[in-house]
Design a protein around this motif. Structure first.
Motif, PDB file in Angstrom:
ATOM      1  N   GLY A  61       3.114  45.795  75.621  1.00 29.15           N
ATOM      2  CA  GLY A  61       4.206  45.652  75.398  1.00 29.15           C
ATOM      3  C   GLY A  61       5.345  46.284  76.217  1.00 29.15           C
ATOM      4  O   GLY A  61       6.782  46.108  76.197  1.00 29.15           O
ATOM      5  N   GLY A  62       5.201  47.281  76.619  1.00 32.29           N
ATOM      6  CA  GLY A  62       5.886  47.114  77.927  1.00 32.29           C
ATOM      7  C   GLY A  62       5.430  47.808  79.232  1.00 32.29           C
ATOM      8  O   GLY A  62       4.828  48.432  79.527  1.00 32.29           O
ATOM      9  N   VAL A  63       6.086  48.881  80.453  1.00 31.09           N
ATOM     10  CA  VAL A  63       6.365  49.551  81.053  1.00 31.09           C
ATOM     11  C   VAL A  63       6.939  51.099  81.720  1.00 31.09           C
ATOM     12  O   VAL A  63       8.597  50.638  81.135  1.00 31.09           O
ATOM     13  CB  VAL A  63       6.493  48.944  82.802  1.00 31.09           C
ATOM     14  N   ILE A  64       6.883  51.403  82.600  1.00 30.57           N
ATOM     15  CA  ILE A  64       7.864  52.936  82.708  1.00 30.57           C
ATOM     16  C   ILE A  64       8.251  52.667  84.316  1.00 30.57           C
ATOM     17  O   ILE A  64       6.607  52.721  84.671  1.00 30.57           O
ATOM     18  CB  ILE A  64       6.837  54.049  81.672  1.00 30.57           C
ATOM     19  N   LEU A  65       8.788  53.371  84.533  1.00 37.60           N
ATOM     20  CA  LEU A  65       9.493  53.228  85.446  1.00 37.60           C
ATOM     21  C   LEU A  65       9.628  54.721  86.545  1.00 37.60           C
ATOM     22  O   LEU A  65      10.298  54.961  85.186  1.00 37.60           O
ATOM     23  CB  LEU A  65      10.604  52.377  86.847  1.00 37.60           C
ATOM     24  N   PHE A  66       8.765  54.995  86.845  1.00 41.11           N
ATOM     25  CA  PHE A  66       9.342  56.795  87.924  1.00 41.11           C
ATOM     26  C   PHE A  66       9.666  56.708  89.038  1.00 41.11           C
ATOM     27  O   PHE A  66      10.367  55.082  89.602  1.00 41.11           O
ATOM     28  CB  PHE A  66       7.623  57.371  88.360  1.00 41.11           C
ATOM     29  N   ARG A  67      10.225  58.151  89.057  1.00 39.96           N
ATOM     30  CA  ARG A  67      11.205  57.646  90.925  1.00 39.96           C
ATOM     31  C   ARG A  67      10.540  57.297  92.237  1.00 39.96           C
ATOM     32  O   ARG A  67      11.484  56.801  92.601  1.00 39.96           O
ATOM     33  CB  ARG A  67      11.380  59.130  91.346  1.00 39.96           C
ATOM     34  N   ARG A  68       9.424  57.518  91.976  1.00 35.89           N
ATOM     35  CA  ARG A  68       7.858  56.616  92.692  1.00 35.89           C
ATOM     36  C   ARG A  68       8.426  55.016  92.900  1.00 35.89           C
ATOM     37  O   ARG A  68       7.715  54.413  94.034  1.00 35.89           O
ATOM     38  CB  ARG A  68       6.487  56.945  93.052  1.00 35.89           C
ATOM     39  N   ASN A  69       8.956  54.415  91.696  1.00 37.00           N
ATOM     40  CA  ASN A  69       9.474  52.558  91.854  1.00 37.00           C
ATOM     41  C   ASN A  69      10.735  52.903  92.107  1.00 37.00           C
ATOM     42  O   ASN A  69      10.757  50.809  92.367  1.00 37.00           O
ATOM     43  CB  ASN A  69       8.954  52.417  90.134  1.00 37.00           C
ATOM     44  N   VAL A  70      10.921  53.602  92.534  1.00 43.09           N
ATOM     45  CA  VAL A  70      12.762  53.197  92.826  1.00 43.09           C
ATOM     46  C   VAL A  70      13.295  53.609  94.864  1.00 43.09           C
ATOM     47  O   VAL A  70      12.679  54.279  95.056  1.00 43.09           O
ATOM     48  CB  VAL A  70      13.632  54.383  92.189  1.00 43.09           C
ATOM     49  N   ASP A  71      14.081  52.613  94.840  1.00 44.36           N
ATOM     50  CA  ASP A  71      13.861  52.337  96.894  1.00 44.36           C
ATOM     51  C   ASP A  71      15.504  52.667  96.640  1.00 44.36           C
ATOM     52  O   ASP A  71      16.669  53.566  96.765  1.00 44.36           O
ATOM     53  CB  ASP A  71      13.393  51.842  97.583  1.00 44.36           C
ATOM     54  N   THR A  72      16.531  51.285  96.489  1.00 45.48           N
ATOM     55  CA  THR A  72      16.880  51.160  96.482  1.00 45.48           C
ATOM     56  C   THR A  72      18.108  50.381  95.013  1.00 45.48           C
ATOM     57  O   THR A  72      17.395  49.861  93.821  1.00 45.48           O
ATOM     58  CB  THR A  72      18.336  50.013  97.427  1.00 45.48           C
ATOM     59  N   ILE A  73      19.150  50.584  94.161  1.00 49.00           N
ATOM     60  CA  ILE A  73      19.523  50.455  93.176  1.00 49.00           C
ATOM     61  C   ILE A  73      19.335  48.575  93.405  1.00 49.00           C
ATOM     62  O   ILE A  73      19.392  48.139  92.167  1.00 49.00           O
ATOM     63  CB  ILE A  73      20.979  50.579  92.780  1.00 49.00           C
ATOM     64  N   ALA A  74      19.272  47.931  94.619  1.00 47.27           N
ATOM     65  CA  ALA A  74      18.991  46.935  94.419  1.00 47.27           C
ATOM     66  C   ALA A  74      17.922  46.194  94.245  1.00 47.27           C
ATOM     67  O   ALA A  74      17.205  45.417  93.644  1.00 47.27           O
ATOM     68  CB  ALA A  74      20.251  45.924  96.007  1.00 47.27           C
ATOM     69  N   GLN A  75      16.801  46.696  94.848  1.00 42.67           N
ATOM     70  CA  GLN A  75      15.617  46.796  94.084  1.00 42.67           C
ATOM     71  C   GLN A  75      15.173  47.153  92.566  1.00 42.67           C
ATOM     72  O   GLN A  75      14.168  45.785  92.562  1.00 42.67           O
ATOM     73  CB  GLN A  75      14.967  47.574  95.344  1.00 42.67           C
ATOM     74  N   LEU A  76      15.260  47.915  92.824  1.00 46.21           N
ATOM     75  CA  LEU A  76      15.374  48.640  90.978  1.00 46.21           C
ATOM     76  C   LEU A  76      15.705  47.544  89.855  1.00 46.21           C
ATOM     77  O   LEU A  76      15.036  46.535  89.373  1.00 46.21           O
ATOM     78  CB  LEU A  76      16.415  49.889  90.599  1.00 46.21           C
ATOM     79  N   VAL A  77      17.154  46.797  90.139  1.00 50.69           N
ATOM     80  CA  VAL A  77      17.298  46.086  89.391  1.00 50.69           C
ATOM     81  C   VAL A  77      17.045  44.311  89.510  1.00 50.69           C
ATOM     82  O   VAL A  77      16.194  43.990  88.203  1.00 50.69           O
ATOM     83  CB  VAL A  77      19.106  45.594  90.127  1.00 50.69           C
ATOM     84  N   SER A  78      16.297  43.990  91.092  1.00 52.61           N
ATOM     85  CA  SER A  78      15.437  43.252  91.041  1.00 52.61           C
ATOM     86  C   SER A  78      13.962  43.221  90.184  1.00 52.61           C
ATOM     87  O   SER A  78      13.678  41.948  89.721  1.00 52.61           O
ATOM     88  CB  SER A  78      15.020  42.796  92.892  1.00 52.61           C
ATOM     89  N   LEU A  79      13.519  44.731  90.469  1.00 59.34           N
ATOM     90  CA  LEU A  79      12.285  44.589  89.090  1.00 59.34           C
ATOM     91  C   LEU A  79      12.831  44.849  88.103  1.00 59.34           C
ATOM     92  O   LEU A  79      11.601  44.180  87.724  1.00 59.34           O
ATOM     93  CB  LEU A  79      12.253  46.333  90.181  1.00 59.34           C
ATOM     94  N   THR A  80      13.536  45.415  87.289  1.00 59.99           N
ATOM     95  CA  THR A  80      13.880  45.746  86.473  1.00 59.99           C
ATOM     96  C   THR A  80      14.128  43.894  85.424  1.00 59.99           C
ATOM     97  O   THR A  80      13.595  43.406  84.138  1.00 59.99           O
ATOM     98  CB  THR A  80      13.975  45.888  85.715  1.00 59.99           C
ATOM     99  N   THR A  81      14.400  43.026  86.161  1.00 58.48           N
ATOM    100  CA  THR A  81      14.653  41.745  86.050  1.00 58.48           C
ATOM    101  C   THR A  81      13.726  41.419  86.080  1.00 58.48           C
ATOM    102  O   THR A  81      13.207  40.445  84.961  1.00 58.48           O
ATOM    103  CB  THR A  81      15.744  41.066  87.255  1.00 58.48           C
ATOM    104  N   ASP A  82      13.037  41.162  86.559  1.00 61.79           N
ATOM    105  CA  ASP A  82      11.614  40.353  87.203  1.00 61.79           C
ATOM    106  C   ASP A  82      11.137  40.535  85.702  1.00 61.79           C
ATOM    107  O   ASP A  82       9.998  40.147  85.034  1.00 61.79           O
ATOM    108  CB  ASP A  82      10.720  40.836  88.452  1.00 61.79           C
ATOM    109  N   LEU A  83      10.560  42.150  85.573  1.00 63.64           N
ATOM    110  CA  LEU A  83       9.819  42.844  84.289  1.00 63.64           C
ATOM    111  C   LEU A  83      10.262  41.962  82.844  1.00 63.64           C
ATOM    112  O   LEU A  83       9.195  42.297  82.372  1.00 63.64           O
ATOM    113  CB  LEU A  83       9.688  43.824  84.125  1.00 63.64           C
TER     114      LEU A  83
END
Length: 379
Positions: free
Chosen positions: A40-62
């Motif tokens: 039903g969902g995903v939790i992200l941690f610091r290990r999942n974050v590189d840059t803001i652009a990468q993070l937004v791309s990842l959360t948008t895909d999720l």
């Protein structure tokens, strides 16, 4: 929809899971599980974050991967102070102790809105905060300045302001760690803490902020992996029917979603298999099982929940009731998701903007260095 298909869909709403790495798209197993409704969902941690652009791309895909009319949870532990998963260029958030000392609900609400607004535009819709623990033990290795105060009344008042700020920004808050982790001497990431207080003390101190938060309508509460023998001599709070059903549901009147702290923390993972945790959690009345790291474990939890539902109509009813609570919360509070996200460059108008920094800056006066994140084992 067949009975089995409905059961599998219901079970999926009872899982929030994590993964390693900082990709721009969700890993294939996560994509598939979201597509099939198996989580039903995903939790992200610091290990999942590189840059803001990468993070937004990842959360948008999720968000794009989830099927049906319900968005997935995209969750984070963004408390402020030492426990921050996404740092610069976001606005620095002071420790909650600094907010509690100010004793100004409106100011707490403004800081909370800054925090929630910034993680919202990054794609998060669930924040595992506020901490409702009361900081009564200076030797506590894991709570400390994450708590608003050593005074239960101040914790309750500050937490109410924090909730308002998150609701204003459209992010679901989750109070933690029920029934209270503030007076322990051990860290539940490493071992199973025990509190030996009597019920009078627990109701006056540990439970007081939770009672007030329930009265204020907090939508989700996270359990603590701690033992309270006076309430349950056999099970940690996370797996205790007496604590979750008898105390939280029946006595305090909580009608929202109950989620575990991560089931890979050593307090529970060294004592139970994932299948045993599922069985105990079903009996205790949990709604969401949080499994932050290991694919094999969240898949095993899914299959165990499905198997238990197939065995018993009573268990199917429990699973359906939990899924209904989760779906109701999503429909009520996440009606605006999925939202169109700005281009990463445009986010800088929001992230760390001068207005936000001016809102939080006064709370850093006299604040000591933040030091090490006490939850780093989950980061």
């Amino acid at each position: 929809m067949s009975e089995e298909a409905q059961l599998r869909a219901d079970v999926g709403q009872m899982l929030i899971v994590g993964f390693d790495g900082a990709p721009t798209q969700a890993p294939a197993p996560i994509q598939q599980a979201l597509n099939r409704g198996e989580v039903g969902g995903v939790i992200l941690f610091r290990r999942n974050v590189d840059t803001i652009a990468q993070l937004v791309s990842l959360t948008t895909d999720l968000h794009r991967q989830a099927q049906g009319d319900l968005p997935p949870w995209v969750a984070v532990d963004q408390e402020g102070g030492r426990v921050i998963r996404v740092r610069e260029p976001l606005t620095p958030i002071p420790p909650m102790r600094a907010l509690g000392q100010a004793a100004d609900q409106r100011a707490v609400a403004r800081v909370s809105e800054v925090l929630a607004t910034e993680i919202s535009v990054l794609g998060f819709n669930l924040n595992f905060a506020p901490v409702l623990d009361v900081d009564t033990n200076p030797d506590n290795p894991v709570i400390g300045d994450r708590a608003f105060s050593s005074d239960p009344e101040r914790v309750a008042r500050a937490a109410a302001g924090f909730m308002v700020g998150h609701h204003t920004a459209g992010v679901v808050p989750c109070g933690k760690h029920f029934p209270g982790h503030g007076d322990t001497l051990q860290d539940s990431h490493l071992t199973l803490p025990r509190l030996m207080h009597d019920e009078e003390r627990l109701r006056a101190v540990e439970l007081f902020p939770f009672k007030r938060a329930v009265g204020a309508g907090i939508p989700m509460i996270m359990t603590a992996h701690i033992e309270l023998p006076v309430l349950d001599a056999f099970h940690p709070a996370t797996f205790s029917p007496r604590i979750l059903q008898g105390l939280l549901r029946e006595e305090l009147g909580f009608e929202g979603v109950i989620i575990t702290d991560c089931l890979e923390m050593k307090a529970v993972s060294e004592r139970y298999t994932i299948e045993e945790m599922v069985d105990l959690g079903l009996d205790a009345g949990l709604d969401i099982f949080l499994i932050s790291h290991t694919e094999a474990k969240w898949r095993a939890a899914f299959e165990r929940l499905v198997a238990r539902g197939k065995e018993s109509a009573e268990v199917r009813e429990k699973i359906a009731a939990s899924a209904a609570r989760v779906r109701t919360l999503k429909r009520d509070l996440l009606g605006h998701w999925p939202r169109p996200f700005e281009a990463p460059g445009d986010l800088m108008d929001i992230l760390g903007c001068e207005e936000h920094r001016q809102t939080t800056a006064p709370f850093f006066a006299g604040t000591p260095e933040l030091g090490q994140d006490p939850t780093e084992l989950d980061a």
